[in-house]
Write a protein that holds these residues in place. Structure first.
Motif, PDB file in Angstrom:
ATOM      1  N   CYS A  43       0.473 -10.811  -0.473  1.00  0.00           N
ATOM      2  CA  CYS A  43       0.778 -11.479   0.789  1.00  0.00           C
ATOM      3  C   CYS A  43       0.583 -12.985   0.655  1.00  0.00           C
ATOM      4  O   CYS A  43      -0.531 -13.487   0.722  1.00  0.00           O
ATOM      5  CB  CYS A  43      -0.125 -10.918   1.888  1.00  0.00           C
ATOM      6  SG  CYS A  43       0.192 -11.578   3.528  1.00  0.00           S
ATOM      7  N   SER A  55       9.681 -10.387   5.833  1.00  0.00           N
ATOM      8  CA  SER A  55       9.928 -10.180   7.259  1.00  0.00           C
ATOM      9  C   SER A  55      11.421 -10.134   7.555  1.00  0.00           C
ATOM     10  O   SER A  55      11.897  -9.275   8.310  1.00  0.00           O
ATOM     11  CB  SER A  55       9.268 -11.299   8.066  1.00  0.00           C
ATOM     12  OG  SER A  55       9.518 -11.135   9.446  1.00  0.00           O
ATOM     13  N   SER A  62      16.042  -2.954   9.793  1.00  0.00           N
ATOM     14  CA  SER A  62      15.897  -2.306  11.094  1.00  0.00           C
ATOM     15  C   SER A  62      17.188  -2.386  11.884  1.00  0.00           C
ATOM     16  O   SER A  62      17.645  -1.393  12.471  1.00  0.00           O
ATOM     17  CB  SER A  62      14.755  -2.976  11.873  1.00  0.00           C
ATOM     18  OG  SER A  62      14.659  -2.455  13.182  1.00  0.00           O
ATOM     19  N   SER A 100      -0.793  -6.454   0.560  1.00  0.00           N
ATOM     20  CA  SER A 100       0.561  -6.115   0.999  1.00  0.00           C
ATOM     21  C   SER A 100       0.544  -5.372   2.321  1.00  0.00           C
ATOM     22  O   SER A 100       1.485  -5.465   3.123  1.00  0.00           O
ATOM     23  CB  SER A 100       1.262  -5.265  -0.065  1.00  0.00           C
ATOM     24  OG  SER A 100       1.401  -5.973  -1.281  1.00  0.00           O
ATOM     25  N   ALA A 101      -0.526  -4.631   2.562  1.00  0.00           N
ATOM     26  CA  ALA A 101      -0.656  -3.879   3.814  1.00  0.00           C
ATOM     27  C   ALA A 101      -0.660  -4.802   5.026  1.00  0.00           C
ATOM     28  O   ALA A 101      -0.347  -4.367   6.143  1.00  0.00           O
ATOM     29  CB  ALA A 101      -1.926  -3.030   3.788  1.00  0.00           C
ATOM     30  N   ARG A 102      -1.010  -6.067   4.840  1.00  0.00           N
ATOM     31  CA  ARG A 102      -0.950  -7.036   5.941  1.00  0.00           C
ATOM     32  C   ARG A 102       0.483  -7.177   6.442  1.00  0.00           C
ATOM     33  O   ARG A 102       0.743  -7.236   7.638  1.00  0.00           O
ATOM     34  CB  ARG A 102      -1.472  -8.396   5.476  1.00  0.00           C
ATOM     35  CG  ARG A 102      -2.943  -8.422   5.096  1.00  0.00           C
ATOM     36  CD  ARG A 102      -3.316  -9.784   4.514  1.00  0.00           C
ATOM     37  NE  ARG A 102      -4.722  -9.855   4.147  1.00  0.00           N
ATOM     38  CZ  ARG A 102      -5.696 -10.252   4.966  1.00  0.00           C
ATOM     39  NH1 ARG A 102      -5.404 -10.624   6.204  1.00  0.00           N
ATOM     40  NH2 ARG A 102      -6.953 -10.288   4.557  1.00  0.00           N
ATOM     41  N   ILE A 103       1.431  -7.253   5.510  1.00  0.00           N
ATOM     42  CA  ILE A 103       2.841  -7.379   5.872  1.00  0.00           C
ATOM     43  C   ILE A 103       3.370  -6.067   6.435  1.00  0.00           C
ATOM     44  O   ILE A 103       4.147  -6.042   7.390  1.00  0.00           O
ATOM     45  CB  ILE A 103       3.673  -7.800   4.641  1.00  0.00           C
ATOM     46  CG1 ILE A 103       3.211  -9.177   4.138  1.00  0.00           C
ATOM     47  CG2 ILE A 103       5.169  -7.820   4.974  1.00  0.00           C
ATOM     48  CD1 ILE A 103       3.864  -9.614   2.838  1.00  0.00           C
ATOM     49  N   ALA A 104       2.914  -4.968   5.852  1.00  0.00           N
ATOM     50  CA  ALA A 104       3.412  -3.639   6.233  1.00  0.00           C
ATOM     51  C   ALA A 104       2.730  -3.086   7.469  1.00  0.00           C
ATOM     52  O   ALA A 104       3.034  -1.971   7.884  1.00  0.00           O
ATOM     53  CB  ALA A 104       3.222  -2.676   5.065  1.00  0.00           C
ATOM     54  N   ARG A 105       1.810  -3.840   8.053  1.00  0.00           N
ATOM     55  CA  ARG A 105       1.043  -3.365   9.216  1.00  0.00           C
ATOM     56  C   ARG A 105       0.359  -2.035   8.910  1.00  0.00           C
ATOM     57  O   ARG A 105       0.261  -1.136   9.739  1.00  0.00           O
ATOM     58  CB  ARG A 105       1.944  -3.250  10.444  1.00  0.00           C
ATOM     59  CG  ARG A 105       2.542  -4.578  10.886  1.00  0.00           C
ATOM     60  CD  ARG A 105       3.538  -4.411  12.026  1.00  0.00           C
ATOM     61  NE  ARG A 105       2.910  -3.885  13.232  1.00  0.00           N
ATOM     62  CZ  ARG A 105       2.324  -4.622  14.170  1.00  0.00           C
ATOM     63  NH1 ARG A 105       2.287  -5.941  14.044  1.00  0.00           N
ATOM     64  NH2 ARG A 105       1.787  -4.055  15.249  1.00  0.00           N
ATOM     65  N   GLY A 106      -0.109  -1.928   7.660  1.00  0.00           N
ATOM     66  CA  GLY A 106      -0.865  -0.766   7.231  1.00  0.00           C
ATOM     67  C   GLY A 106      -0.035   0.393   6.712  1.00  0.00           C
ATOM     68  O   GLY A 106      -0.570   1.303   6.079  1.00  0.00           O
ATOM     69  N   LYS A 107       1.273   0.380   6.958  1.00  0.00           N
ATOM     70  CA  LYS A 107       2.131   1.502   6.565  1.00  0.00           C
ATOM     71  C   LYS A 107       2.693   1.257   5.172  1.00  0.00           C
ATOM     72  O   LYS A 107       3.840   0.815   5.006  1.00  0.00           O
ATOM     73  CB  LYS A 107       3.251   1.691   7.579  1.00  0.00           C
ATOM     74  CG  LYS A 107       2.737   2.064   8.966  1.00  0.00           C
ATOM     75  CD  LYS A 107       3.881   2.224   9.954  1.00  0.00           C
ATOM     76  CE  LYS A 107       3.357   2.587  11.335  1.00  0.00           C
ATOM     77  NZ  LYS A 107       4.458   2.734  12.325  1.00  0.00           N
TER      78      LYS A 107
END
Length: 228
Positions: A43, A55, A62, A100-107
């Motif tokens: 990140c 992003s 999406s 990386s989970a910061r960008i993925a919002r944990g997913k």
């Protein structure tokens, strides 16, 4: 194509520059939305994934109706950069997956669990983390390395007074046997034979909306290649 080569892509090369995006396509069913893997490398542009690029990719995917799964290697970062100073933070250590989970919002899932049969395409955002944490090259050069004769773009081939500060990357692509195609930052290049889509992104010093538009062109062509 990717089903037989995908897992090796993340260990193929050795160096990188920020701001390159590449996507590799593989075949899949036409009865569902396109399933796209996005591979992150941390990140932050200097030691991980370029956040604006990641992003923008997610927004365009999406909008295109794709099903997205994010991955990152579960390994320590090569080093940590203080982005306010552009210098290493010597006493710090971070994990690529956790960052990386910061960008993925944990997913997010460990890259070791990525299976090419589960996806129609994989997208690699740019950022120095792609070099430092994957031990591989900027995405278009990676394509030139693993796919003989692949056509890719990193934008222009001359710096043009600093507008294209990483223009020398085009030479590396040619040395690896790839073909470099000159494109503007708002454009994407489609190699229909190898099913590789690339766009310059932050290889160009320009306004953010131009980079966003180029990423949109790339994602649109990726989804077109999937046939979904």
């Amino acid at each position: 194509m990717l089903a037989s080569r995908g897992p090796a892509l993340c260990t193929a090369l050795r160096w990188a520059a920020p701001g390159l995006l590449a996507s590799f396509h593989c075949s899949g069913s036409r009865l569902r939305p396109a399933r796209v893997a996005v591979v992150l490398s941390g990140c932050g542009v200097y030691d991980g994934t370029e956040i604006h690029e990641a992003s923008a990719i997610l927004v365009h995917l999406s909008r295109g109706g794709a099903e997205v799964q994010m991955y990152a290697p579960d390994v320590p970062q090569m080093h940590v950069i203080d982005h306010s100073k552009g210098q290493p933070a010597e006493a710090e250590s971070r994990n690529v997956l956790v960052e990386s989970a910061r960008i993925a919002r944990g997913k997010i899932t460990s890259l070791a669990k990525l299976t090419t049969a589960d996806h129609d395409a994989v997208i690699f955002p740019g950022g120095f983390g792609a070099a430092k944490n994957f031990l591989c090259c900027i995405s278009p050069v990676l394509a030139a390395k693993v796919l003989s004769g692949a056509e890719v773009t990193v934008g222009h081939e001359e710096e043009e007074g600093g507008k294209w500060p990483y223009a020398g990357t085009a030479g590396a692509i040619k040395e690896l046997g790839g073909k470099h195609c000159v494109k503007e930052v708002t454009e994407a290049h489609v190699d229909t034979k190898n099913k590789v889509v690339t766009t310059p992104a932050f290889m160009c010093e320009t306004e953010l909306h131009n980079i966003f538009d180029g990423i949109g062109a790339m994602v649109k062509n990726v989804l077109k290649l999937t046939g979904k």
